[in-house]
Design a protein around this motif. Structure first.
Motif, short mmCIF file in Angstrom:
data_model
loop_
_atom_site.label_atom_id
_atom_site.label_comp_id
_atom_site.label_asym_id
_atom_site.label_seq_id
_atom_site.Cartn_x
_atom_site.Cartn_y
_atom_site.Cartn_z
N ALA A 375 59.14 45.82 49.88
CA ALA A 375 59.59 45.98 51.26
C ALA A 375 61.03 45.49 51.43
N TYR A 380 59.23 51.22 50.70
CA TYR A 380 58.08 51.04 51.57
C TYR A 380 56.83 51.73 51.06
N LEU A 402 48.75 43.13 57.59
CA LEU A 402 49.94 43.05 58.43
C LEU A 402 51.17 43.60 57.71
N ARG A 403 51.27 43.30 56.42
CA ARG A 403 52.42 43.80 55.66
C ARG A 403 52.39 45.32 55.57
N ARG A 404 51.19 45.85 55.36
CA ARG A 404 51.07 47.32 55.29
C ARG A 404 51.44 47.94 56.63
N ALA A 405 50.98 47.34 57.71
CA ALA A 405 51.30 47.87 59.04
C ALA A 405 52.81 47.86 59.27
N ASP A 406 53.46 46.78 58.87
CA ASP A 406 54.91 46.69 59.05
C ASP A 406 55.63 47.77 58.24
N CYS A 407 55.17 47.98 57.01
CA CYS A 407 55.79 49.01 56.18
C CYS A 407 55.54 50.41 56.74
N VAL A 409 55.23 51.18 59.87
CA VAL A 409 56.13 51.33 61.02
C VAL A 409 57.53 51.69 60.54
N LYS A 410 57.97 51.06 59.48
CA LYS A 410 59.31 51.32 58.98
C LYS A 410 59.43 52.71 58.37
N THR A 413 59.56 55.03 61.35
CA THR A 413 60.88 54.90 61.98
C THR A 413 61.94 55.63 61.16
#
Length: 422
Positions: A375, A380, A402-407, A409-410, A413
Motif C-alpha cells: 500500500a 493496491y 480495515l487495510r483491505r477496505a482502505d486499499c 477505496v484508493k 478513487t
C-alpha cells in the motif's frame, strides 16, 4: 498457618451470624488462671465463674486501664465473648471433622480456594481420613487444578482402597484429562449408579483418540477434527492431547482463529507436572501444536520459546525440530521487516516479510504486514490480494479487513480520477 485459619474462622462467624465460631488468639484465650481452662471440680463452669459469682472481687482485680489480671501474671484484654465459646473455638481449630464441615459449606457456596484451605488444615490434623483428601480433590478440580486433584484422589484410595466415592471421582478426573484406561480402571471399582454410562464414555474417548492417531498419519484432517471434537463432547474437555489434535486439524484446514480458540479454552498445566503426568513425548507434541498456533496468531516470540521447550523434551523428533526452525525464521523475518518499515524502506520490508512467508505461506500477520508495504508503494491490488489471504485463514482479523477496505477505496478513487481526466 494458624493465624490465617483463625482469621478464616472469625470471618466464617461474621458471615454466618453465629457465635459458635470465634477467632481464638492469645488475646482472648488468656483468661483467669490456666489460660482459660475450666475450673476443676465444677462441671460446666467457665474459667471466669469465680469472678461471675463475686462481681465485687472481679472489680477489685481489674486494673485501672481496663485490663484483667490473670493468675499467671499476664496482662490481657478482658474477654467480650462467653468463655465456653472461646474454648470451643480452640477445639474447632483442632477438630478435623469440624474443619471438613466448614470446607463443605465453602465448597457448596462456590468458595473453592477457601474450601481447599480448610480441607488442608483438616489433613494436617488427621491425614489418615480419605474423605478429607477426596473432598479437597473436588475443590481443586473446581479451580481447574486437575492434576493436583488426581494426586489427592489417589491418596484417598491408597488410604482406603474400598472408598467408592474416591474411585469414582478419580475415574472422572482421568476421563476429563483423556486418560481413558485409568478412568475405566477406577470407574469399575466404584459402586456408583452412573458407573456404566461413565465407563462407556471413557471407552468412547479411547476409541476416538485412536482414530485421531490413525487419521493423522494419513493427513485426514477432517476426521481428526471430527473425532477430537467428539472426544471433548464425551467428557475429555481438559485433555491436552485431545485439544492439541483438534487445534492441529483446524490449522491444517486453514481455520487459524478457531485453532487459537480451541487451545486458549483448554487448561494449561506446568511443563514439569504435565511431563510427569502425561509423559515426555505426549507433552512435547502438545507444545509443538501450541507453537504452531502461536505462529499463526502472530505470537512469534512465544512460538520460538515453546518450540524450543518441545525440542528439549523430545530432541529426536524431526517434526518438532522443523517447527522450531520455522518459528525462528518467521520471528526473525517479522522483526527485520518491522524495522525496515519503520525506516520507510518499504521495498526491503516487503522482501523481508516475503522470506517469512516462504516458510509459512498462510501466515496472516506477515501477509497483512506485507500488504502495508504494498500500500505504501501504491501497489493496491497486491495489498488487497495479501489481505484476502490473511482473511481467508483469520476472518476476524480486523487489521487486515480495515487495510483491505482502505486499499479498495484508493483503487476506486484512482479509477474515478482516471475516468474524470479522460
Amino acid at each position: 498457618m494458624a493465624e490465617e485459619l483463625d482469621k478464616m474462622i472469625h470471618d466464617h462467624q461474621k458471615v454466618k451470624g453465629t457465635v459458635q465460631l470465634v477467632r481464638a488468639t492469645s488475646g482472648n484465650m488468656m483468661l483467669h488462671r490456666n489460660l482459660g481452662n475450666l475450673n476443676a471440680g465444677v462441671p460446666g463452669a467457665s474459667a471466669r465463674n469465680s469472678l461471675d459469682r463475686n462481681p465485687k472481687a472481679a472489680n477489685e482485680r481489674k486494673a485501672t486501664n481496663g485490663y484483667a489480671f490473670s493468675g499467671l501474671g499476664n496482662i490481657v484484654k478482658e474477654a467480650k465473648a462467653p468463655p465456653a465459646e472461646l474454648c470451643r473455638a480452640l477445639s474447632h481449630r483442632t477438630d478435623p471433622e469440624k474443619l471438613k464441615e466448614m470446607g463443605n459449606e465453602e465448597y457448596r457456596e462456590g468458595h473453592y480456594a477457601e474450601a481447599v484451605a480448610l480441607y488442608d488444615q483438616a489433613i494436617m490434623v488427621d491425614p489418615t481420613r480419605p474423605a478429607y483428601w477426596s473432598n479437597k480433590a473436588a475443590a481443586l478440580a473446581a479451580l481447574g487444578r486437575l492434576i493436583e486433584a488426581v494426586g489427592d484422589c489417589r491418596e484417598a484410595v491408597r488410604i482406603d482402597p474400598s472408598y467408592n466415592r474416591a474411585h469414582h471421582r478419580l475415574g472422572g478426573l482421568y476421563l476429563r484429562l483423556g486418560e481413558a484406561d485409568k478412568a475405566i480402571h477406577h470407574l469399575k471399582q466404584s459402586a456408583n449408579d452412573s458407573t456404566g454410562a461413565d465407563v462407556s464414555r471413557a471407552q468412547s474417548i479411547k476409541s476416538r483418540v485412536a482414530k485421531c492417531g490413525d487419521a493423522r498419519k494419513v493427513r485426514n484432517w477432517v476426521t481428526v477434527l471430527q473425532e477430537s471434537q467428539a472426544a471433548v463432547s464425551d467428557g475429555a474437555d481438559c485433555a491436552p492431547q485431545v485439544m492439541a489434535l483438534q487445534a492441529e486439524a483446524l490449522l491444517k484446514l486453514q481455520r487459524h482463529d478457531e485453532a487459537d480458540a480451541a487451545l486458549c479454552g483448554a487448561p494449561r498445566f506446568g511443563v514439569d507436572e504435565s511431563t510427569k503426568f502425561f509423559g515426555t513425548v505426549a507433552h512435547a507434541y502438545v507444545l509443538m501444536i501450541r507453537a504452531q498456533v502461536d505462529i499463526a496468531s502472530g505470537r512469534f516470540e512465544d512460538a520460538v520459546a515453546t518450540a524450543q521447550t518441545a525440542s528439549q523434551l523430545d530432541p529426536s523428533n524431526r517434526e518438532i525440530a522443523n517447527v522450531h526452525r520455522r518459528a525462528k525464521v518467521v520471528a526473525s523475518a517479522r522483526l527485520r521487516g518491522n524495522d525496515l518499515f519503520k525506516a520507510s524502506r518499504f521495498s526491503e520490508a516487503c522482501a523481508a516479510y516475503g522470506e517469512g512467508l516462504d516458510r509459512d505461506a498462510s501466515n496472516a500477520v506477515l501477509l497483512c504486514n506485507r500488504a502495508a508495504c504494498h500500500a505504501r508503494l501504491s501497489r493496491y491490488e497486491k495489498a488487497i490480494e495479501d489481505c484476502n489471504g490473511a482473511l481467508a485463514v483469520r476472518p476476524a482479523y480486523s487489521k487486515a479487513r480495515l487495510r483491505r477496505a482502505d486499499c479498495n477505496v484508493k483503487v476506486v478513487t484512482f479509477v474515478i480520477n482516471r475516468a474524470c481526466i479522460a
